[in-house]
Design an enzyme around this catalytic site. Structure first.
Site, short mmCIF file in Angstrom:
data_model
loop_
_atom_site.label_atom_id
_atom_site.label_comp_id
_atom_site.label_asym_id
_atom_site.label_seq_id
_atom_site.Cartn_x
_atom_site.Cartn_y
_atom_site.Cartn_z
N LEU A 1 -106.40 45.51 -42.58
CA LEU A 1 -105.56 45.14 -40.70
C LEU A 1 -105.94 44.16 -39.96
O LEU A 1 -105.88 44.59 -39.66
CB LEU A 1 -106.60 47.20 -40.24
CG LEU A 1 -106.87 48.09 -41.20
CD1 LEU A 1 -107.22 49.85 -40.20
CD2 LEU A 1 -105.14 48.60 -41.47
N ILE B 1 -103.50 37.85 -41.31
CA ILE B 1 -103.65 37.11 -42.53
C ILE B 1 -103.27 35.05 -41.70
O ILE B 1 -102.81 34.94 -41.62
CB ILE B 1 -102.83 36.88 -43.47
CG1 ILE B 1 -103.53 38.60 -44.69
CG2 ILE B 1 -103.27 35.98 -45.03
CD1 ILE B 1 -104.61 38.33 -44.65
N ASN C 1 -97.85 43.01 -48.74
CA ASN C 1 -98.88 44.39 -47.59
C ASN C 1 -97.57 45.60 -47.88
O ASN C 1 -96.82 45.24 -48.01
CB ASN C 1 -98.82 43.79 -45.77
CG ASN C 1 -99.19 44.67 -45.29
OD1 ASN C 1 -99.75 45.25 -45.81
ND2 ASN C 1 -98.85 44.63 -44.46
N HIS D 1 -96.99 48.68 -45.74
CA HIS D 1 -96.63 49.88 -44.25
C HIS D 1 -96.67 51.40 -44.08
O HIS D 1 -95.97 51.05 -44.21
CB HIS D 1 -96.47 49.11 -42.86
CG HIS D 1 -96.58 49.01 -41.52
ND1 HIS D 1 -97.50 48.57 -40.98
CD2 HIS D 1 -95.11 50.73 -40.83
CE1 HIS D 1 -97.05 48.94 -40.10
NE2 HIS D 1 -96.00 50.43 -39.63
N ASP E 1 -97.07 43.13 -39.80
CA ASP E 1 -96.02 43.77 -39.92
C ASP E 1 -94.22 43.20 -39.73
O ASP E 1 -92.88 43.49 -39.66
CB ASP E 1 -95.66 44.77 -39.27
CG ASP E 1 -97.14 46.06 -40.17
OD1 ASP E 1 -97.85 45.09 -40.99
OD2 ASP E 1 -97.69 46.25 -38.87
N GLU F 1 -96.90 56.14 -50.86
CA GLU F 1 -97.47 54.85 -51.52
C GLU F 1 -97.95 54.68 -53.12
O GLU F 1 -98.05 53.81 -53.57
CB GLU F 1 -98.51 54.53 -50.82
CG GLU F 1 -98.00 54.68 -48.99
CD GLU F 1 -99.55 54.29 -48.15
OE1 GLU F 1 -98.55 52.98 -47.14
OE2 GLU F 1 -100.57 54.35 -47.81
C1 GAR Z 1 -102.57 53.08 -46.02
O1 GAR Z 1 -101.49 54.47 -45.63
C2 GAR Z 1 -101.71 51.73 -45.63
O2 GAR Z 1 -100.25 52.14 -45.42
C3 GAR Z 1 -101.74 51.44 -44.06
O3 GAR Z 1 -103.11 52.23 -44.46
C4 GAR Z 1 -103.32 52.98 -45.16
C5 GAR Z 1 -105.19 52.62 -46.02
O4 GAR Z 1 -105.54 53.47 -46.54
N1 GAR Z 1 -101.57 50.45 -43.67
C6 GAR Z 1 -102.16 50.44 -42.30
O5 GAR Z 1 -101.57 50.89 -41.22
C7 GAR Z 1 -100.61 48.74 -41.86
N2 GAR Z 1 -100.48 48.30 -40.85
P1 GAR Z 1 -106.12 53.53 -47.83
O6 GAR Z 1 -107.55 52.59 -47.34
O7 GAR Z 1 -106.31 54.89 -48.21
O8 GAR Z 1 -104.97 52.92 -49.15
#
Ligand code: GAR
Length: 186
Positions: free
Chosen positions: A84, A87, A101, A103, A144, A173
């Site tokens: 989060l 970078i 990344n 999103h 993003d 994902e």
């Molecule tokens: C995921 O849904 C990812 O897409 C999101 O955080 C979650 C992490 O879940 N990323 C963002 O929001 C980046 N802006 P996880 O820790 O269970 O993989």
């Protein structure tokens, strides 16, 4: 062999899913799971998976100390999975087009600073969007914002809340992120 490092700030379910996908692969190896959050659940997952992990500070990421760790581990590709923080430029320059990344929405909508996790899903629902999904993109110096590699969509229905939408997005994902990593590395 391509060595990848996965960066995560929280739960790390994507980090685990990606690690399991490449377990036993003879072309891609997850050599490091890294977090800036000392209480992130991803640390427990890394231990359970038997993958080296490291906890770093954002100062170490900015001053080059983290880069040295990556060099020691011969990391040649970086995967952000729920990481989060922004970078820093030195890392982007050291890994040009080698940091990606994921999103949890259809960028360019619902991205940017502060847009992560359930906040994204709440905004999508509040705006009455008929669909959401995932975006996998290259990382540049802004949140993003880098070139989009892949998107997948899911419907948003009237009964959805942030939690149910998060489940659908997580399914996308888990299905797509490892395969996209694999194809980018080919
Ligand atoms: C995921 O849904 C990812 O897409 C999101 O955080 C979650 C992490 O879940 N990323 C963002 O929001 C980046 N802006 P996880 O820790 O269970 O993989």
């Amino acid at each position: 062999m391509r060595n990848i490092a996965i960066l995560a700030s929280g739960s790390g379910s994507n980090a685990e899913n990606i690690s399991l996908y490449f377990k036993g692969s003879n072309s891609v190896k997850v050599v490091l799971i890294a977090t800036e959050n000392p209480s992130a659940m991803v640390i427990e997952r890394a231990k359970r998976l038997g993958i080296d992990h490291t906890i770093f500070t954002m100062d170490q990421m900015r001053n080059g100390a983290f880069l040295k760790i990556l060099m020691t581990k011969h990391v040649d590709f970086i995967v952000l999975a729920g990481f989060l923080k922004l970078i820093p430029d030195n890392l982007i320059q050291a890994y040009p087009n080698k940091i990606i990344n994921i999103h949890p929405a259809l960028l360019p909508k619902y991205g940017g600073k502060g847009m992560y996790g359930n906040r994204v899903h709440e905004a999508v629902i509040a705006n009455g969007e008929p669909e959401s999904g995932i975006t996998i993109h290259y990382v540049n110096g802004q949140y993003d914002d880098g070139a989009i590699i892949f998107q997948a969509r899911c419907p948003v229905v009237i009964s959805d809340n942030a939690e149910t939408l998060a489940l659908k997005v997580h399914e996308l994902e888990y299905l797509h992120y490892p395969r996209v990593i694999e194809s980018v590395l080919k």
